[in-house]
Design a protein around this motif. Structure first.
Motif, PDB file in Angstrom:
ATOM      1  N   GLY A  37       0.811  -1.212   0.000  1.00  0.00           N
ATOM      2  CA  GLY A  37       0.000   0.000   0.000  1.00  0.00           C
ATOM      3  C   GLY A  37       0.842   1.259   0.000  1.00  0.00           C
ATOM      4  N   ILE A  38       1.957   1.253   0.730  1.00  0.00           N
ATOM      5  CA  ILE A  38       2.834   2.427   0.783  1.00  0.00           C
ATOM      6  C   ILE A  38       3.378   2.751  -0.601  1.00  0.00           C
TER       7      ILE A  38
ATOM      8  N   VAL B 184      15.279  -1.698   2.757  1.00  0.00           N
ATOM      9  CA  VAL B 184      15.416  -1.216   1.372  1.00  0.00           C
ATOM     10  C   VAL B 184      14.384  -0.143   1.066  1.00  0.00           C
ATOM     11  N   LEU B 185      13.141  -0.369   1.463  1.00  0.00           N
ATOM     12  CA  LEU B 185      12.091   0.613   1.179  1.00  0.00           C
ATOM     13  C   LEU B 185      12.314   1.914   1.950  1.00  0.00           C
ATOM     14  N   GLN B 186      12.727   1.803   3.204  1.00  0.00           N
ATOM     15  CA  GLN B 186      12.973   3.002   3.998  1.00  0.00           C
ATOM     16  C   GLN B 186      14.053   3.857   3.347  1.00  0.00           C
ATOM     17  N   VAL B 187      15.132   3.221   2.937  1.00  0.00           N
ATOM     18  CA  VAL B 187      16.235   3.950   2.300  1.00  0.00           C
ATOM     19  C   VAL B 187      15.820   4.462   0.924  1.00  0.00           C
TER      20      VAL B 187
ATOM     21  N   MET C 281       4.647   4.945   6.598  1.00  0.00           N
ATOM     22  CA  MET C 281       6.081   4.728   6.776  1.00  0.00           C
ATOM     23  C   MET C 281       6.342   3.233   6.933  1.00  0.00           C
ATOM     24  N   PRO C 282       7.417   2.698   6.322  1.00  0.00           N
ATOM     25  CA  PRO C 282       7.669   1.252   6.395  1.00  0.00           C
ATOM     26  C   PRO C 282       7.775   0.716   7.819  1.00  0.00           C
ATOM     27  N   PHE C 283       8.625   1.314   8.655  1.00  0.00           N
ATOM     28  CA  PHE C 283       8.814   0.770   9.993  1.00  0.00           C
ATOM     29  C   PHE C 283       7.620   1.052  10.895  1.00  0.00           C
ATOM     30  N   GLY C 284       6.924   2.162  10.660  1.00  0.00           N
ATOM     31  CA  GLY C 284       5.689   2.410  11.395  1.00  0.00           C
ATOM     32  C   GLY C 284       4.640   1.365  11.075  1.00  0.00           C
ATOM     33  N   SER C 285       4.551   0.983   9.809  1.00  0.00           N
ATOM     34  CA  SER C 285       3.601  -0.054   9.397  1.00  0.00           C
ATOM     35  C   SER C 285       3.981  -1.406   9.973  1.00  0.00           C
ATOM     36  N   PHE C 286       5.283  -1.663  10.088  1.00  0.00           N
ATOM     37  CA  PHE C 286       5.742  -2.910  10.695  1.00  0.00           C
ATOM     38  C   PHE C 286       5.308  -2.970  12.157  1.00  0.00           C
TER      39      PHE C 286
END
Length: 423
Positions: free
Chosen positions: A143-144, A275-278, A358-363
Motif C-alpha cells: 500500500g505504501i 530497502v524501502l525506507q532507504v 512509513m515502512p517501519f511504522g507499518s511494521f
C-alpha cells in the motif's frame, strides 16, 4: 505571513495543554485499570511464570517467575506516576513514547494476570506474533508503494489472494517452490497493472477499480480452487519454505529464536523494510515517487513523467502484495484454500495508515495486529474467560484512536486518489 505564524502559535497554545491533560488522564485510566481489574482480583500468594526459551536451539535461560499481585501493583503505580507527571508538566515531544511505555505496562500486566498460577512462553508468543505480522506488514508495504505515488490501492486483498493461489498451483506443477514464488509475484504485478490501467489511463474511480479487482480475484480463485485444486490434490501440494537458522545469531538467548530461526519470508521482510525506507527517503528515485503523490503538477514541471512513475509504484506494490500472498501457501500452510487471506489485505491497509505511510511504522502496526491474533489463541489455551473476539477487536479500536489524533494524525499523500491531467 506573520499573522499566519501568530495564529499557528496561538493554535498550539490552545491545543497543547488539552492534549497534555487528555494523555495524562489516559495514563491514569490505564493505572486504574491495571489495579482495579488485575491486581485487586489476584490473590497475594499467586505467582506467574514466563518461559524464555523455545526449543533447544539457543542458549537456555531460566524461566521468569514473578509475584503476580506485587508486579501488577508496581505497574499500576508506575503508570500513575507517569500520568501525574504528564498532567503536571507533560513530556512534550516524548509524549508518544511515554504512551507506548504505558501501553506496554498494560499489556504486560494483562499477560501477568492471565497467566497467574500458570506458565506462558513469551518467546513462543513473540515468535508467533512475528509470523502472523508478516503478511499484514507486506500488505502495508504494498500500500505504501502505491499510495506514496498517489494511487489508492484497496485491491491488496485481491492481489494477495491471487498470488496465494497461483503460487500454490505453479509450485505444485513444477515441484519448485522458487518458481511458485516468482509466479505469485508476477500475478500480483499483473493485477496491479490492471489497477494502473483503470486508474491512471482511464481515470476511473480508484476505490471502484480496487473493488472490482478484489471481486475478480475472489471469484476466479474460488472457481479454480473448487473446480481443480480440490479435485486434483496434486495441483495443490506445493510444500513450504522450511525455517532455517542463521548461525550464531540464532543462539542468542530470547531474541535468537524469535528473529533468527524463521523461513525465507520473515528474513526478506526485514530486508524489504530497510530497502524501502532507504529507497523512499534517501534516494532520487524515492523523491520522485513521493513527489508525484504529493504534487504531480510540480513534478511534471521538473520533467518527471507522472503517469509512468505511478505505474512503477503500483506495479512494485503489486509485486510485494503477490509476495505476501505467496506467504500463505508457500510459507505457512502448504496448500490453497478459498479466501484464505481472510481480510489480511484490508488489515494491511489499516496498518499502513496506523504507521503513517512509513515502512517501519507499518511494521509496528503489523506486530500489533499479529500480537492480538496470537494472544487470542494463547489465552484460549490458558482458559482465560475472555471471548477471543474482544481481543481481536483491540487493534482496530487502537487504530481508530490513532486516527482520531491521540498519537498524532496520519498524513496521506496530498494527491492520493486524484487522477493527473497533463495540461
Amino acid at each position: 505571513m506573520t499573522a499566519n505564524t501568530n495564529s499557528y502559535h496561538r493554535h498550539l497554545e490552545i491545543e497543547s495543554p488539552t492534549r497534555q491533560r487528555v494523555m495524562g488522564v489516559i495514563f491514569l485510566l490505564v493505572a486504574f485499570s491495571i489495579y482495579f481489574f488485575f491486581a485487586r482480583t489476584t490473590a497475594a500468594e499467586t505467582f506467574t511464570t514466563f518461559g524464555l526459551n523455545r526449543g533447544a536451539t539457543a542458549i537456555q535461560v531460566p524461566d521468569w517467575e514473578l509475584p503476580t499481585q506485587s508486579t501488577l501493583t508496581i505497574l499500576a503505580v508506575l503508570s500513575a506516576v507517569l500520568g501525574g507527571v504528564q498532567l503536571a508538566r507533560g513530556f512534550k515531544r516524548y509524549t508518544n513514547w511515554v504512551l507506548a511505555v504505558v501501553v506496554a505496562f498494560f499489556v504486560f500486566g494483562f499477560l501477568t494476570w492471565a497467566a497467574a498460577d500458570k506458565s506462558l512462553n513469551l518467546v513462543g508468543l513473540f515468535a508467533t506474533t512475528l509470523g502472523k505480522a508478516v503478511p499484514i506488514t507486506l500488505g502495508a508495504l504494498a500500500g505504501i508503494l502505491c499510495e506514496r505515488s498517489g494511487i489508492v490501492n484497496i485491491a491488496i486483498e485481491g492481489m494477495m489472494l491471487s498470488g496465494a493461489m497461483v503460487g500454490a498451483l505453479v509450485g505444485s506443477v513444477t515441484k519448485n517452490l522458487w518458481l511458485g514464488l516468482l509466479a505469485a509475484i508476477a500475478v500480483g504485478a499483473l493485477m496491479a497493472w490492471i489497477l494502473g490501467v483503470l486508474s491512471i489511463k482511464y481515470k476511473t474511480n480508484q476505490v471502484i477499480s480496487g473493488t472490482v479487482i478484489n471481486i475478480l480475484a475472489t471469484g476466479l480463485t474460488s472457481y479454480i480452487s473448487a473446480k481443480f485444486l480440490q479435485t486434483y490434490q496434486e495441483l495443490n501440494n506445493p510444500g513450504i519454505f522450511k525455517p532455517f537458522q542463521i548461525p550464531l545469531l540464532s543462539k542468542i538467548p530470547v531474541l535468537g529464536p524469535i528473529l533468527f530461526d524463521n523461513n525465507l519470508f520473515v528474513y526478506l521482510l526485514f530486508v524489504l523494510l530497510v530497502v524501502l525506507q532507504v529507497a523512499l527517503f534517501s534516494t532520487r528515485w524515492g523523491l520522485r515517487l513521493r513527489s508525484v503523490g504529493e504534487h504531480p503538477k510540480a513534478a511534471d514541471t521538473l520533467g518527471i513523467n507522472v503517469n509512468r512513475t505511478r505505474y512503477m509504484g503500483v506495479i512494485l506494490g503489486g509485486m510485494v502484495a503477490g509476495f505476501a500472498g505467496g506467504y500463505f501457501t508457500l510459507g505457512s500452510v502448504g496448500r490453497f484454500d478459498e479466501v484464505m487471506t481472510a481480510g489480511r489485505g484490508f488489515i494491511g491497509l489499516a496498518a499502513m495508515i496506523f504507521g503513517n505511510y512509513m515502512p517501519f511504522g507499518s511494521f509496528g502496526a503489523g506486530l500489533l495486529f499479529g500480537f492480538a491474533d496470537s494472544l487470542a489463541s494463547r489465552l484460549a489455551i490458558l482458559q482465560v474467560q475472555i471471548p477471543s473476539q474482544f481481543l481481536l477487536m483491540a487493534p482496530y479500536v487502537v487504530t481508530m484512536i490513532v486516527l482520531a489524533g491521540v498519537v498524532g494524525r496520519s498524513q496521506a499523500p496530498a494527491a492520493e486518489g486524484v487522477p493527473y491531467e497533463k495540461e
